[in-house]
Write a protein that holds these residues in place. Structure first.
Motif, PDB file in Angstrom:
ATOM      1  N   THR A 327     -13.841   5.592   7.733  1.00  0.00           N
ATOM      2  CA  THR A 327     -13.303   4.702   8.756  1.00  0.00           C
ATOM      3  C   THR A 327     -14.418   3.792   9.261  1.00  0.00           C
ATOM      4  N   VAL A 328     -14.050   2.834  10.091  1.00  0.00           N
ATOM      5  CA  VAL A 328     -15.030   1.905  10.633  1.00  0.00           C
ATOM      6  C   VAL A 328     -16.062   2.627  11.474  1.00  0.00           C
ATOM      7  N   LEU A 329     -15.637   3.664  12.211  1.00  0.00           N
ATOM      8  CA  LEU A 329     -16.581   4.408  13.037  1.00  0.00           C
ATOM      9  C   LEU A 329     -17.644   5.105  12.195  1.00  0.00           C
ATOM     10  N   ASP A 330     -17.277   5.445  10.960  1.00  0.00           N
ATOM     11  CA  ASP A 330     -18.257   6.119  10.093  1.00  0.00           C
ATOM     12  C   ASP A 330     -19.392   5.196   9.682  1.00  0.00           C
ATOM     13  N   LEU A 331     -19.194   3.884   9.771  1.00  0.00           N
ATOM     14  CA  LEU A 331     -20.250   2.965   9.352  1.00  0.00           C
ATOM     15  C   LEU A 331     -21.524   3.153  10.165  1.00  0.00           C
ATOM     16  N   ALA A 332     -21.398   3.528  11.437  1.00  0.00           N
ATOM     17  CA  ALA A 332     -22.588   3.760  12.260  1.00  0.00           C
ATOM     18  C   ALA A 332     -23.408   4.915  11.697  1.00  0.00           C
ATOM     19  N   PHE A 333     -22.724   5.975  11.290  1.00  0.00           N
ATOM     20  CA  PHE A 333     -23.439   7.092  10.673  1.00  0.00           C
ATOM     21  C   PHE A 333     -24.048   6.687   9.331  1.00  0.00           C
ATOM     22  N   PHE A 334     -23.340   5.844   8.592  1.00  0.00           N
ATOM     23  CA  PHE A 334     -23.862   5.402   7.299  1.00  0.00           C
ATOM     24  C   PHE A 334     -25.150   4.586   7.474  1.00  0.00           C
ATOM     25  N   VAL A 335     -25.196   3.754   8.513  1.00  0.00           N
ATOM     26  CA  VAL A 335     -26.414   2.974   8.766  1.00  0.00           C
ATOM     27  C   VAL A 335     -27.583   3.901   9.088  1.00  0.00           C
ATOM     28  N   ILE A 336     -27.335   4.914   9.919  1.00  0.00           N
ATOM     29  CA  ILE A 336     -28.397   5.875  10.253  1.00  0.00           C
ATOM     30  C   ILE A 336     -28.845   6.619   8.999  1.00  0.00           C
ATOM     31  N   MET A 337     -27.880   7.007   8.179  1.00  0.00           N
ATOM     32  CA  MET A 337     -28.231   7.687   6.921  1.00  0.00           C
ATOM     33  C   MET A 337     -29.032   6.763   6.010  1.00  0.00           C
ATOM     34  N   GLY A 338     -28.731   5.449   6.028  1.00  0.00           N
ATOM     35  CA  GLY A 338     -29.516   4.499   5.251  1.00  0.00           C
ATOM     36  C   GLY A 338     -30.956   4.427   5.722  1.00  0.00           C
ATOM     37  N   VAL A 339     -31.158   4.460   7.044  1.00  0.00           N
ATOM     38  CA  VAL A 339     -32.526   4.454   7.581  1.00  0.00           C
ATOM     39  C   VAL A 339     -33.273   5.719   7.160  1.00  0.00           C
ATOM     40  N   VAL A 340     -32.609   6.864   7.298  1.00  0.00           N
ATOM     41  CA  VAL A 340     -33.250   8.123   6.898  1.00  0.00           C
ATOM     42  C   VAL A 340     -33.523   8.128   5.394  1.00  0.00           C
ATOM     43  N   GLY A 341     -32.563   7.624   4.602  1.00  0.00           N
ATOM     44  CA  GLY A 341     -32.783   7.553   3.156  1.00  0.00           C
ATOM     45  C   GLY A 341     -33.948   6.654   2.798  1.00  0.00           C
ATOM     46  N   GLY A 342     -34.103   5.524   3.502  1.00  0.00           N
ATOM     47  CA  GLY A 342     -35.259   4.660   3.272  1.00  0.00           C
ATOM     48  C   GLY A 342     -36.566   5.337   3.612  1.00  0.00           C
ATOM     49  N   LEU A 343     -36.590   6.095   4.712  1.00  0.00           N
ATOM     50  CA  LEU A 343     -37.803   6.824   5.095  1.00  0.00           C
ATOM     51  C   LEU A 343     -38.140   7.914   4.081  1.00  0.00           C
ATOM     52  N   LEU A 344     -37.106   8.646   3.664  1.00  0.00           N
ATOM     53  CA  LEU A 344     -37.346   9.683   2.650  1.00  0.00           C
ATOM     54  C   LEU A 344     -37.802   9.064   1.331  1.00  0.00           C
ATOM     55  N   GLY A 345     -37.190   7.939   0.948  1.00  0.00           N
ATOM     56  CA  GLY A 345     -37.601   7.271  -0.283  1.00  0.00           C
ATOM     57  C   GLY A 345     -39.030   6.770  -0.216  1.00  0.00           C
ATOM     58  N   ALA A 346     -39.422   6.203   0.932  1.00  0.00           N
ATOM     59  CA  ALA A 346     -40.802   5.736   1.094  1.00  0.00           C
ATOM     60  C   ALA A 346     -41.783   6.890   1.022  1.00  0.00           C
ATOM     61  N   THR A 347     -41.407   8.028   1.636  1.00  0.00           N
ATOM     62  CA  THR A 347     -42.271   9.215   1.556  1.00  0.00           C
ATOM     63  C   THR A 347     -42.375   9.716   0.125  1.00  0.00           C
ATOM     64  N   PHE A 348     -41.249   9.754  -0.563  1.00  0.00           N
ATOM     65  CA  PHE A 348     -41.240  10.171  -1.976  1.00  0.00           C
ATOM     66  C   PHE A 348     -42.158   9.284  -2.804  1.00  0.00           C
ATOM     67  N   ASN A 349     -42.042   7.980  -2.634  1.00  0.00           N
ATOM     68  CA  ASN A 349     -42.858   7.043  -3.413  1.00  0.00           C
ATOM     69  C   ASN A 349     -44.335   7.177  -3.086  1.00  0.00           C
ATOM     70  N   CYS A 350     -44.648   7.375  -1.810  1.00  0.00           N
ATOM     71  CA  CYS A 350     -46.050   7.523  -1.414  1.00  0.00           C
ATOM     72  C   CYS A 350     -46.668   8.766  -2.046  1.00  0.00           C
ATOM     73  N   LEU A 351     -45.947   9.885  -1.981  1.00  0.00           N
ATOM     74  CA  LEU A 351     -46.463  11.125  -2.565  1.00  0.00           C
ATOM     75  C   LEU A 351     -46.607  11.007  -4.076  1.00  0.00           C
ATOM     76  N   ASN A 352     -45.608  10.419  -4.721  1.00  0.00           N
ATOM     77  CA  ASN A 352     -45.653  10.289  -6.172  1.00  0.00           C
ATOM     78  C   ASN A 352     -46.766   9.333  -6.605  1.00  0.00           C
ATOM     79  N   LYS A 353     -47.038   8.306  -5.801  1.00  0.00           N
ATOM     80  CA  LYS A 353     -48.123   7.384  -6.123  1.00  0.00           C
ATOM     81  C   LYS A 353     -49.471   8.098  -6.092  1.00  0.00           C
ATOM     82  N   ARG A 354     -49.694   8.895  -5.056  1.00  0.00           N
ATOM     83  CA  ARG A 354     -50.952   9.640  -4.973  1.00  0.00           C
ATOM     84  C   ARG A 354     -51.076  10.630  -6.125  1.00  0.00           C
ATOM     85  N   LEU A 355     -49.968  11.261  -6.458  1.00  0.00           N
ATOM     86  CA  LEU A 355     -49.988  12.209  -7.560  1.00  0.00           C
ATOM     87  C   LEU A 355     -50.250  11.506  -8.891  1.00  0.00           C
ATOM     88  N   ALA A 356     -49.658  10.325  -9.080  1.00  0.00           N
ATOM     89  CA  ALA A 356     -49.874   9.571 -10.313  1.00  0.00           C
ATOM     90  C   ALA A 356     -51.332   9.136 -10.442  1.00  0.00           C
TER      91      ALA A 356
END
Length: 868
Positions: A327-356
Motif C-alpha cells: 500500500t502507499v503507507l508501506d512506501l515509507a518503510f520501503f524508503v527506510i529499508m532503502g537507506v539501511v540497504g545502502g548503508l549495509l551495501g557500503a559497509t559490505f563494499n568497504c570490507l570487501n575492498k580492504r580484503l581484496a
C-alpha cells in the motif's frame, strides 16, 4: 606518441610536491601518501580499436559491396546474434543441470546421515561427510581458476572494462569459458556463498566474442575460413549481446538483460544494436525455458521456467480479503529499508575492498597453493557454521497448512506444493514441526529465496537475524576468492532475510498484520543488492520480470534509488571498486565540472614518436622495437613554418593570418612546461631545470624516474636512425613543427613488414605491392609481435609507403578544446587515440585513454592550480 604516458609525462611540474604526483609516479619512486599507503601495482592495459580505420583497403571493400551483398552481410549478423543467444541458453542449462544434480545428491546423503545419527549420536560423521563434499567441490573450483586466473570472480568487472574499450588479457578466450562454467558448477555445488548468475553474464560475453570468429586461440585446431566480423568494433557489439543474453538466461529477464548491457556494460551504443541485443536476450531466455521445462516437467514446448533464478508468483491468499501486496503507507518503510540497504551495501563494499587489497598484497604474489588453502579454509568455516547453526540454533516451528501459505498454488511457479514441502527440514524436531534454520541453510540458494519470499510466519527473528549476519560476513569473505563466484544470489538472500525480519517486527510490535511479508522480503533483497552493485534501471526491470508483477515497479525503483544514493555517499559500487583495484583505465560517463578548467593542451602528451609517409625499414623496425606505443602519427616536417615562427610575430598560411602567440607549437608547449618546473625546488627533468637536490637519496630516485621517462618518450624526428636528436639541439630543433597527415597502428606496420611491402630508392612508390582489407585483418585478433618476426630477409634500406594503410581522417581536437568536450568525444566515439592538431594543421600532442582517467585528470588539475 604515448599510449600510456599521461600520468607519467616527463613534463609534470614540481616533483618536490608530493600532491602533484600521480599514483603511478609515486609507485615508481617508492613514495605513497599515508592515506593511500596500500597503493597497488598498476598494469598498463591496452585499449581496443573501436574506431573505423577508413584507409584505401577499406574503401576498396566499400566500393565492391553491392546491395545484395550488404543484405547478405546483415543476415549473417542476425544469424550470429540468434546463435549467441541459443548457445548462452545451453550453457545456462548445462550449469543448472549439474548444479542441481550434485546439490541434490549431496543434501540427500547428508540428510540421511543426520537422520540416522540423531539417535545414535554420530553427528560428527555427518559433518565429516558434508565437509568431504564441500572441500572436494571447492578444490576443483579453485583448480580451474589456477588454469585460467581471469575466470575468478563474477567476470562482470572485466566485461564492463572490455565494453568500455579496455583490452583485459584472456577475458573472452574459449579456455576462460570452459574454466568459468566448470568452476562455477563446483563452487555453487560446494556450498560456498556464491551465485551462478554473475558468471553467466561473463559466459555469455565469451560466447558472443568467440562464436562469430569461428576460431580459437586456446584451441588452435578450431579455425574456419570465415571472413566476417574481423574487428574490435564488431566483436564489441556481439559481446554486448552475449552479456545481455547471460542476464536474460540467469533471471528470465530479456528486457532487463538489454538494459543491463546498456547501463552497466556498454560505453558505446547505437539504435541498431538495441534490437539485436534484445533479440539475442529473447533467444537465450526461450532456449533455456524450453529445455528446462522439458527436463523438469516433461512438458516440452510449455515454457514454464523462464530463467535459472525465479522468484515465483507473489499472490495473497484467497481467504484473506484484507491482504494487499503493498500500500502507499508501506512506501515509507520501503524508503527506510532503502537507506539501511545502502548503508549495509557500503559497509559490505568497504570490507570487501580492504580484503581484496590484502589478497593482492599477501596472497596473490605467493605460490598458488596459498590460494587453494584460502579457498579450502573458507569452505571449511562455511560448512562448519552452516552445520552447527542448523543443528544447534534452529527453532522448531509448527507446520502451516498449505492453504494458509501466501502462495500455495504457485509457490515456486516451477514446482508443486509437494516439492515445497520437501524443501522443509525437520532436523531434531517432533512431528508437524520443522527446523527453520536448517530449512534455509540445508537447501539450494534458490529454494531458500523462495522460502523467504512465499512462506508467512515460518522463521523466527533470531533465525532471520543470524542468517542475515552469517550471509553478510561469509559472502563478503568469499567474493574475491580464486573461484568463479557471483554476488547476486548471496545479496538477494541477505537482503530477503533482512526484509522478512522487518516484516516480522512490524507485525509483532506495531500490529501491522495486513502487510505482506513476501513484499518486504523482496524490497529488502532489492535494497541490499542495490546498495552493493549500485544499479538502478536494469535491476528494477530484472526484479519486475523475475516476479512477473508490474505493480512492484514503483516500490522497487524507489528502494533502489534510495539505496544507491545512500551508498554513493560513502563509496562506489562493488564492481567499480574491483575495476579500480585492478588499475584499469575505465572512463566514467562524464567528467567533473571543475575539469573544464583544463584544456586539451594541458593533458596531452607532447613527446611524440612518429613515422613519415615514406620510411625506411630500419627506421620502422627501430621504432617498433624500442617503443610500446600502439599507434604513430604520420607526419612531414614543416621547416617553412619553423622559420616563420622563429622570425616574425605572424604566420601567413593559405591566405589566413595567425598571430604567433595564439598558435600552440610543440616547442612552445615544451618550453612552457619546462619553465613551469623551474619555479619549484625539484622536477622530473632535473637536467632541464638545472636544480640541485640536497638529499642524495631523493636524487637517486629522481634519476630513476628521469631515465624511465626519457627512455620511454625519445622522439624520432628524422628518417635515419643515425641522425637521432643531439644533446646540442635547441628546443625548436628537437620539437620542430610537424604537419599531420594521419594515424597508423602498430599492428598495421608489423603486417606490412611481415608481408614485405616495400620499394627501393630507385623505384616509385607505385611499385610497392598492395594488400587487401582481408589480408590486413587476417591475423586478427592476435597480430604478430615485432620481436617474434624474422626480418633478416628484408633490406633495411628499402622504403615502406604507409599512406595507403593509415587512417587519413581520424578524429582530432584543437589544443584549446575543453576537457569535457575531449572526454565526451573520446568516450562516445570509442576512440583509442586522439591527436591534438593546431590551427595550421600541425600535430602538437596526442591524447589516449590514460590521459583521461580520473586520477590523471586530478593530477593535471593540481598542476594547473599550482602554475596558475
Amino acid at each position: 606518441m604515448a599510449t600510456c604516458g599521461g600520468p607519467m609525462c616527463c613534463c609534470c611540474c614540481c616533483c618536490g610536491d608530493r600532491e602533484s604526483r600521480t599514483p603511478e609516479e609515486l609507485t615508481i619512486l617508492g613514495e605513497t601518501h599515508e592515506e593511500d599507503e596500500e597503493i597497488l601495482p598498476r598494469k598498463d592495459y591496452e585499449s581496443l580499436d573501436y574506431d573505423r580505420c577508413i584507409n584505401d583497403p577499406y574503401l576498396e571493400v566499400l566500393e565492391s559491396i553491392t546491395h545484395k551483398r550488404s543484405r547478405r552481410y546483415e543476415v549473417v549478423r542476425w544469424i550470429m546474434v540468434f546463435a549467441i543467444g541459443v548457445c548462452t541458453g545451453l550453457v545456462g542449462l548445462f550449469v543448472d543441470f549439474f548444479v542441481r544434480l550434485f546439490s541434490q545428491f549431496k543434501f540427500r546423503v547428508v540428510q540421511d546421515s543426520v537422520e540416522d545419527c540423531t539417535d545414535r549420536g554420530c553427528l560428527a560423521l555427518s559433518l565429516l561427510e558434508l565437509l568431504g563434499f564441500n572441500l572436494t567441490f571447492a578444490f576443483f573450483a579453485t583448480l580451474f581458476v589456477l588454469i585460467q586466473p581471469v575466470a575468478a570472480g563474477s567476470g562482470i568487472p572485466e566485461i564492463k572494462c572490455y565494453l568500455n574499450g579496455v583490452k583485459v588479457p584472456g577475458v573472452v578466450r574459449l579456455r576462460t569459458l570452459v574454466c568459468k562454467v566448470l568452476g562455477v558448477l563446483f563452487s555453487v555445488s560446494g556450498g560456498l556463498f556464491v551465485g551462478k548468475e554473475g558468471p553467466m553474464i561473463h559466459s555469455g560475453a565469451v560466447v558472443g566474442a568467440g562464436l562469430p570468429q569461428f576460431q580459437s586461440i586456446s584451441f588452435q585446431k578450431i579455425r574456419f575460413d570465415f571472413p566476417y566480423f574481423r574487428s574490435d568494433r564488431d566483436k564489441r557489439d556481439f559481446v554486448s549481446a552475449g552479456a545481455a543474453a547471460g542476464v536474460a538466461a540467469a533471471f528470465g529477464a530479456p528486457i532487463g538483460g538489454t538494459l543491463f548491457s546498456l547501463e552497466e556494460g556498454s560505453s558505446f551504443w547505437n539504435q541498431g544494436l538495441t534490437w539485436k541485443v534484445l533479440f539475442c536476450s529473447m533467444s537465450a531466455t526461450f532456449t533455456l525455458n524450453f529445455f528446462r521445462s522439458g527436463i523438469l516437467f516433461s512438458s516440452w514446448g510449455s515454457f514454464q521456467v523462464p530463467g535459472l533464478l525465479n522468484f515465483g508468483e507473489f499472490k495473497c491468499s484467497d481467504s484473506d480479503k484484507k491482504c494487499h501486496l503493498w500500500t502507499v503507507l508501506d512506501l515509507a518503510f520501503f524508503v527506510i529499508m532503502g537507506v539501511v540497504g545502502g548503508l549495509l551495501g557500503a559497509t559490505f563494499n568497504c570490507l570487501n575492498k580492504r580484503l581484496a587489497k590484502y589478497r593482492m598484497k599477501n596472497v596473490h604474489p605467493k605460490p598458488k597453493l596459498i590460494r587453494v588453502c584460502e579457498t579450502l579454509l573458507v569452505s571449511l568455516v562455511t560448512t562448519v557454521i552452516v552445520f552447527v547453526s542448523s543443528m544447534v540454533l534452529g527453532e522448531c516451528r509448527s507446520l502451516t497448512p498449505p492453504n494458509d501459505w501466501n502462495n500455495s498454488t504457485v509457490a515456486m511457479q516451477v514446482s508443486s506444493s509437494d516439492e515445497v514441502n520437501s524443501s522443509i527440514k525437520t532436523f531434531f524436531c517432533p512431528n508437524n514441526t520443522y527446523n527453520d534454520m536448517a530449512t534455509l541453510f540445508f537447501n539450494p540458494q534458490e529454494s531458500a529465496i523462495l522460502q523467504l519470499f512465499h512462506q508467512d510466519g515460518t522463521f523466527s527473528p533470531v533465525t532471520l537475524s543470524f542468517f542475515c549476519c552469517v550471509y553478510f560476513l561469509l559472502s563478503c569473505w568469499t567474493f574475491g576468492l580464486s573461484v568463479p563466484s557471483g554476488l547476486f544470489v548471496p545479496s538477494l538472500l541477505c537482503g530477503a532475510s533482512f526484509g522478512r525480519l522487518v516484516a516480522n517486527l512490524l507485525k509483532s510490535y506495531l500490529g501491522l498484520t495486513h502487510i505482506y511479508s513476501g513484499t518486504f522480503a523482496l524490497i529488502g533483497a532489492a535494497a541490499f543488492l542495490g546498495g552493493v552493485v549500485r544499479m538502478t534501471i536494469s535491476l528494477t526491470v530484472i526484479l519486475i520480470e523475475s516476479t512477473n508483477e508490474i505493480s512492484y515497479g514503483l516500490p522497487i525503483m524507489i528502494t533502489l534509488m534510495v539505496a544507491k544514493w545512500t551508498g554513493d555517499f560513502f563509496n562506489k559500487g562493488i564492481y567499480d571498486i574491483h575495476v579500480a583495484l585492478k588499475g584499469v583505465p575505465l572512463l566514467e560517463w562524464e567528467t567533473e565540472e571543475e575539469m573544464d578548467k583544463l584544456r586539451a593542451c594541458d593533458i596531452m602528451e607532447p613527446n611524440l614518436t612518429y613515422v613519415y609517409p615514406h620510411t625506411r625499414i630500419q627506421s620502422l623496425v627501430s621504432i617498433l622495437r624500442t617503443t610500446a606505443h600502439h599507434a604513430f602519427p604520420v607526419v612531414t616536417e614543416n621547416r617553412g613554418n619553423e622559420k616563420e615562427f622563429m622570425k616574425g610575430n605572424q604566420l601567413i598560411s593559405n591566405n589566413i593570418k595567425f598571430k604567433k602567440s595564439s598558435i600552440l607549437t610543440r616547442a612552445g608547449e615544451q618550453r612552457k612546461r619546462s619553465q613551469s618546473m623551474k619555479s619549484y625546488p625539484s622536477s622530473e627533468l632535473r637536467n632541464m631545470c638545472d636544480e640541485q637536490l640536497a638529499a642524495e637519496e631523493l636524487v637517486e630516485k629522481e634519476d630513476m624516474l628521469q631515465q624511465m621517462l626519457e627512455r620511454k618518450y625519445t622522439p624520432y624526428p628524422n628518417l635515419y636512425p643515425d641522425q637521432s636528436p643531439s644533446e646540442e639541439w635547441t628546443m625548436e630543433e628537437r620539437f620542430r613543427p610537424l604537419t599531420f597527415h594521419g594515424l597508423i597502428l602498430r599492428s598495421q606496420l608489423v603486417t606490412l613488414l611481415v608481408r614485405g611491402l616495400c620499394y627501393s630508392e630507385t623505384q616509385s612508390s607505385a611499385s610497392q605491392p598492395r594488400l587487401s582489407h582481408a589480408e590486413m585483418s587476417e591475423d586478427y585478433p592476435r597480430f604478430p609481435d615485432i620481436h617474434d618476426v624474422n626480418l633478416t630477409l628484408l633490406n633495411p634500406r628499402m622504403i615502406v609507403d604507409v599512406t595507403p594503410y593509415m587512417n587519413p581522417s581520424p578524429f582530432t581536437v584543437s589544443p584549446n578544446t575543453h576537457v569535457s568536450q575531449v572526454f565526451n568525444l573520446f568516450r562516445t566515439m570509442g576512440l583509442r587515440h586522439l591527436p591534438v592538431v593546431n590551427a595550421v594543421g600541425e600535430i602538437v600532442g596526442i591524447i589516449t585513454r590514460h590521459n583521461l582517467t580520473h586520477e590523471s585528470l586530478q593530477a593535471r588539475l593540481r598542476q594547473h592550480y599550482m602554475t596558475s
